[in-house]
Write a protein that holds these residues in place. Structure first.
Motif: not given
Length: 79
Positions: A3, A56, A76
């Motif tokens: 990330i 990401v 996520f």
């Protein structure tokens, strides 16, 4: 999962970084590394036209906003 919090250091950006950390705390089973990207050239290299941004695994997920914790949890989880 990698990330990247793409932030030049403004107050909005600090809030984004806090929200990323809060989202990861909720997903304590996720294996993730977090890197702050603060340099102007690094930000441009990531393709972020507006900050704050979150990427990401090299793909921009949010840009030009402060994403809330719930949205980041969703991002996520799906990555």
């Amino acid at each position: 999962m990698k990330i990247e919090v793409i932030v030049p250091g403004c107050a909005r950006c600090k809030k984004t970084a806090q929200n990323v950390e809060s989202a990861l705390e909720q997903l304590d089973a996720i294996d993730a590394t977090v890197e702050k990207v603060e340099g102007q050239m690094e930000i441009i290299d990531r393709g972020a036209m507006h900050t704050s941004a979150v990427a990401v695994d090299g793909e921009l997920q949010t840009e030009g906003e402060i994403p809330d914790v719930d949205r980041l949890v969703e991002v996520f989880r799906s990555a």
